[in-house]
Design a protein around this motif. Structure first.
Motif, PDB file in Angstrom:
ATOM      1  N   CYS A   1      -5.746   2.462  -3.812  1.00 30.42           N
ATOM      2  CA  CYS A   1      -4.380   2.078  -3.436  1.00 30.42           C
ATOM      3  C   CYS A   1      -3.417   3.156  -3.919  1.00 30.42           C
TER       4      CYS A   1
ATOM      5  N   THR B   1      -0.580   2.372  -5.414  1.00 31.39           N
ATOM      6  CA  THR B   1       0.012   1.858  -6.643  1.00 31.39           C
ATOM      7  C   THR B   1      -0.696   0.542  -6.938  1.00 31.39           C
TER       8      THR B   1
ATOM      9  N   CYS C   1      -0.083  -3.353  -7.286  1.00 30.14           N
ATOM     10  CA  CYS C   1       0.889  -4.443  -7.155  1.00 30.14           C
ATOM     11  C   CYS C   1       0.758  -5.378  -8.360  1.00 30.14           C
TER      12      CYS C   1
ATOM     13  N   TYR D   1       0.822  -8.532  -8.754  1.00 32.30           N
ATOM     14  CA  TYR D   1       0.063  -9.776  -8.603  1.00 32.30           C
ATOM     15  C   TYR D   1      -1.413  -9.528  -8.284  1.00 32.30           C
ATOM     16  N   CYS D   2      -1.810  -8.252  -8.143  1.00 29.39           N
ATOM     17  CA  CYS D   2      -3.145  -7.932  -7.610  1.00 29.39           C
ATOM     18  C   CYS D   2      -4.235  -8.150  -8.650  1.00 29.39           C
TER      19      CYS D   2
ATOM     20  N   GLY E   1      -8.107  -3.015  -1.664  1.00 22.52           N
ATOM     21  CA  GLY E   1      -7.708  -1.660  -1.441  1.00 22.52           C
ATOM     22  C   GLY E   1      -6.816  -1.449  -0.202  1.00 22.52           C
TER      23      GLY E   1
ATOM     24  N   ASP F   1      -1.474  -0.933   5.059  1.00 21.48           N
ATOM     25  CA  ASP F   1      -0.146  -1.219   4.518  1.00 21.48           C
ATOM     26  C   ASP F   1       0.877  -0.540   5.421  1.00 21.48           C
TER      27      ASP F   1
HETATM   28  S1  SF4 Z   1      -5.365  -4.156  -3.067  1.00 25.26           S
HETATM   29 FE1  SF4 Z   1      -3.469  -4.780  -2.012  1.00 25.26          FE
HETATM   30  S2  SF4 Z   1      -2.450  -6.087  -3.505  1.00 25.26           S
HETATM   31 FE2  SF4 Z   1      -3.974  -4.911  -4.658  1.00 25.26          FE
HETATM   32  S3  SF4 Z   1      -2.897  -3.101  -5.398  1.00 25.26           S
HETATM   33 FE3  SF4 Z   1      -3.814  -2.558  -3.444  1.00 25.26          FE
HETATM   34  S4  SF4 Z   1      -2.201  -2.920  -1.927  1.00 25.26           S
HETATM   35 FE4  SF4 Z   1      -1.604  -4.014  -3.809  1.00 25.26          FE
END
Ligand code: SF4
Length: 405
Positions: free
Chosen positions: A13, A15, A17, A19-20, A90, A123
């Motif tokens: 990713c 960054t 998130c 809540y991830c 991801g 995304d």
């Molecule tokens: S998997 Fe999805 S929710 Fe988790 S960090 Fe990556 S983009 Fe954000």
């Protein structure tokens, strides 16, 4: 021909998130090419790699009741046909389209394929016209968008990279490239979400007209920064602005009503689709059909056995380069665990389960399990079919706890 799903995990990713709770990492783009090469190698050599790791595939591939398939040919792959591929993460849309093409080429070269559905999780900020055109050329025909919200304040608090404007920029690009099957994800329970902002997100979603919608309730556990902050009563990551459980349930119920009136069919607890656009790949998970997962942390299911690769992407790449598969979890299902899965996964689907069929298949009587749930209004019975009561879907976890007691 037995249908097979293929899942490809891309654990990178831009960054993290707040809540991830997934096993994903922020790494240099220089690591994408070796990763795609390792995944392609795993796909091409899956039989030998699985055998060496102690997993028999497809010798033990079976129907969901554990009956082994008859091998119809000695030629690898000819008794199975891959009809769905899902790139999940991801953020798989971070990969160069050539990497995705390479992985799809490896799939086409290693299995009999009739690819009806090839999904890419993406995304919004990663969408560009050139990339989208290349995805379509590679055979990707469905994009699952991690939107989460249309409110910038919520996106900022959640640590998302995109903003509302990115969504409006990305969707026309995908449509123009020829993607006619788009799914949007929303999360109910993000910090700063209110009844009003939730309704606004639902309205904007409907106006953009995706073919499929997934709505998840915020998960509060130790696996995410926001979750652990909430559990210890802290205020970082806007934890103090997270809606209450009752509010989240209300958001979910609003979505149920709104999406129904907009013509979406609610087919799984978290999923809605315009007629004919139910996710073919994800249905395999809930129906306990076979799928093979490739990449770090990817899970597989043969019908009788579940296993998963280790999560560490660097360790995965070096293991595969060395001709080894880092299988970390392996479980041969007992009849008892297969039955639990059948109930748990089956009831997630709004069509429910045929209790008579399951009783016959497993030689059990289930009335004792369902009678108290029916009395309490958690499930509805129609002949031999049992389904979760629609007004209890927002508290389905509680129903499952009762069921598994
Ligand atoms: S998997 Fe999805 S929710 Fe988790 S960090 Fe990556 S983009 Fe954000």
């Amino acid at each position: 021909m037995e249908k097979l799903g293929i899942y490809v995990q891309v654990p990178f990713c831009q960054t993290k998130c707040t809540y991830c709770n997934f096993h994903t990492g922020v790494v240099s783009a220089a690591r994408f090419a070796p990763y795609a090469e390792a995944v392609s190698r795993e796909i091409r050599g899956h039989r030998e790699l699985l055998k060496a790791a102690g997993v028999d595939w497809p010798g033990r591939l079976g129907r969901s009741d554990g009956v082994p398939l008859q091998k119809k040919s000695e030629t690898p792959g000819t008794d199975l046909i891959v009809d769905t591929v899902y790139f999940g993460g991801g953020t798989p849309s971070l990969l160069d389209p050539a990497h995705l093409q390479k992985i799809l080429d490896a799939i086409r070269g290693s299995f009999a394929t009739e690819l009806a559905e090839v999904t890419l999780e993406a995304d919004p900020e990663t969408i560009e016209a050139e990339k989208a055109a290349a995805w379509v050329c590679a055979g990707i025909n469905r994009v699952s968008f991690g939107l989460q919200s249309f409110a910038d304040k919520e996106l900022v608090a959640a640590g998302r990279m995109h903003r509302r404007a990115d969504i409006y920029r990305a969707v026309p690009i995908l449509r123009k490239a020829g993607i006619s099957n788009i799914s949007f994800d929303l999360i109910a329970g993000l910090p700063h979400q209110t009844n009003e902002s939730w309704r606004q997100s639902l309205e904007e979603l409907q106006a953009l007209g995706p073919e499929h919608v997934s709505i998840y309730l915020l998960e509060i556990d130790e696996g995410s920064r926001l979750g652990s902050e909430l559990l210890r009563g802290g205020g970082r990551y806007s934890a103090g602005a997270v809606p209450s459980e009752d509010e989240m349930a209300e958001f979910y119920e609003t979505a149920q009503r709104e999406l129904r009136s907009a013509g979406y069919h609610h087919y799984e607890i978290s999923n809605w689709a315009k007629p004919g656009f139910e996710s073919k790949h994800n249905l395999k998970y809930w129906r306990r059909e076979a799928y093979l997962g490739f990449g770090a942390g990817a899970h597989s299911f043969s019908g009788t056995e579940r296993w998963a690769n280790g999560h560490d992407a660097a360790a995965y790449v070096s293991a595969v380069q060395g001709g080894r598969l880092p299988v970390e979890q392996q479980e041969k299902l007992t009849a008892e665990s297969a039955l639990e899965e059948e109930l748990f996964l089956g009831l997630r689907q709004l069509d429910g389960i045929d209790v008579g069929r399951i009783e016959q298949k497993y030689g059990v009587t289930l009335a004792g399990r369902f009678d108290p749930l029916a009395t309490n209004g958690f499930v509805r019975r129609e002949g031999s079919v049992v389904r979760l009561a629609e007004e209890k879907l927002s508290i389905s976890n509680e129903v499952f706890v009762e069921l598994m007691k």
